[in-house]
Design an enzyme around this catalytic site. Sequence first.
Site, PDB file in Angstrom:
ATOM      1  N   ASP A  45       0.644  -1.460   0.010  1.00  0.00           N
ATOM      2  CA  ASP A  45       0.564   0.235   0.062  1.00  0.00           C
ATOM      3  C   ASP A  45       0.851   1.219  -0.210  1.00  0.00           C
ATOM      4  OD1 ASP A  45      -1.451   1.873   0.597  1.00  0.00           O
ATOM      5  OD2 ASP A  45      -3.235   0.989   1.474  1.00  0.00           O
ATOM      6  N   LYS A  50      -6.978   9.786  -1.864  1.00  0.00           N
ATOM      7  CA  LYS A  50      -5.556  10.682  -0.963  1.00  0.00           C
ATOM      8  C   LYS A  50      -5.214  11.789  -1.460  1.00  0.00           C
ATOM      9  CE  LYS A  50      -7.350   8.283   2.481  1.00  0.00           C
ATOM     10  NZ  LYS A  50      -6.956   7.372   2.566  1.00  0.00           N
TER      11      LYS A  50
HETATM   12  C1  PLP Z   1      -7.451   6.043   2.707  1.00  0.00           C
HETATM   13  C2  PLP Z   1      -6.402   4.671   3.061  1.00  0.00           C
HETATM   14  C3  PLP Z   1      -6.889   4.092   2.359  1.00  0.00           C
HETATM   15  C4  PLP Z   1      -8.373   3.269   1.742  1.00  0.00           C
HETATM   16  O1  PLP Z   1      -8.810   4.167   0.411  1.00  0.00           O
HETATM   17  P1  PLP Z   1     -10.290   4.842   0.532  1.00  0.00           P
HETATM   18  O2  PLP Z   1     -10.286   5.186  -1.000  1.00  0.00           O
HETATM   19  O3  PLP Z   1     -10.901   5.556   1.145  1.00  0.00           O
HETATM   20  O4  PLP Z   1     -11.006   3.781  -0.070  1.00  0.00           O
HETATM   21  C5  PLP Z   1      -6.019   2.403   1.852  1.00  0.00           C
HETATM   22  N1  PLP Z   1      -5.229   2.475   2.418  1.00  0.00           N
HETATM   23  C6  PLP Z   1      -4.287   3.707   3.001  1.00  0.00           C
HETATM   24  C7  PLP Z   1      -3.210   3.927   3.810  1.00  0.00           C
HETATM   25  C8  PLP Z   1      -4.985   4.210   3.277  1.00  0.00           C
HETATM   26  O5  PLP Z   1      -4.884   6.244   4.113  1.00  0.00           O
END
Ligand code: PLP
Length: 419
Positions: A202, A227
């Site tokens: 991630d 984000k």
């Molecule tokens: C926000 C986030 C997600 C999930 O993303 P969404 O678009 O809100 O489902 C996954 N990994 C991390 C590290 C995040 O901050």
Amino acid sequence: MGRAGRRPRRHGRLTVAKPPKRDPKLGEATRLIRAGEASPQNLAAHTVSPPLQRASTVILPNAEALYDGKHQTYGRMGLAVHDALADALCELEGAAHVQLYSSGAAAVAGAMLSVLRAGDDLIAVDCVYAPTRRFMDQFLTRFGVTTRYVGARATADEIMAMATSATRLIVLESPGSLTFEMQDVPAIAKAASARGILTLIDNTWAAGLTFKPLAHGVDLSVQALTKYVCGHSDVFLGSCATNRQDLATKLKLGVRDTGWAVSPDDAYQGLRGLRTLATRMAAHGEAGLEVARWVEQQPEVARMLHPALPGFPDHELWKRDYTGACGLFSFVLMPAPEAATHAFLDALELFGLGFSWGGFESLAIHCDPQFKLGRTAVPWTPDGSVIRLHVGQESPADLIADLRRGFDAFNRASTAKLG
Ligand SMILES: *Cc1c(COP(=O)(O)O)cnc(C)c1O
């Protein structure tokens, strides 16, 4: 036939189209349905951004085209704006293939579901995003996939010592998005690859920009475009990038077979955000560091959790592998009652209290309740409350004044409780 064949009249620079031909034999309901349809003329202008096609249905040119497998037949994936965003993300990630998802959580789940099968074993770092942990622990277990956790700073050797013949995938998140522990991603990717185990990271903190997982040997690079790429706190979108053709095919079949469509409007917003990602990230990173350096000096602060600060335990990894920071970091408050942590947050006027990040605005949360469920390999031993900040695009001096207000309230609440 709609506008086809209408010859425009020129009046200086202004072009006025001739009125469309009407077929008075058709009923009004029919004429309203046939009028104003999409045509090559509509799409002829070469605009800066790709045309935004909103479509479930795609009209095919003839009967043979319906089933010949050579045509786009449905709008669930592969419309102009989907392809444009995926292409641009390939550029960002240094990837041969990018699969889009309707959110970051969907990207994590979709990538995992595409490469796993019953009986597989996962090894995941302890600092993974809470909904990712929940998906592995509660959803994947129902399909016979088990997950074991390692510490957020586990080395390649430690991870490999846990691997068995059933281990299919190693799940990384570096830095973790609450406490920012980092892994030696290149070393883990190399060791996993030698054992035929896939790696997924991630990479939301780096937004695909300041760290390039695929160049360091990772198989699947996932990010929440929600984000920094979208960047305005108003769109959900996710992606998974890979350089492996076999994995790209699995990702695509996974989306085809689960029907997780991405809205063309959202894809358009993602592409729009991507245009300014590099400049916004640089500003977030710089302002974030300015605020973090000030926070570090405050007597109410026990320690900083920011990979780009020299005192941070993983700073050398960050320096080796990353080209920059973003606006997200945490710090540990001096030990105090929970009421003092709440007083700090409630006194903030410019920092909103909210869970997301990556937008133009500053945000704050305390993380402590998340550690109770979220650290199973190495329990989080709290010295003080962990506050996570997202530094937005406001003037850093204003944000610093706001945090001072918070620390003053923290002090008042601490001494009130002690006295
Ligand atoms: C926000 C986030 C997600 C999930 O993303 P969404 O678009 O809100 O489902 C996954 N990994 C991390 C590290 C995040 O901050």
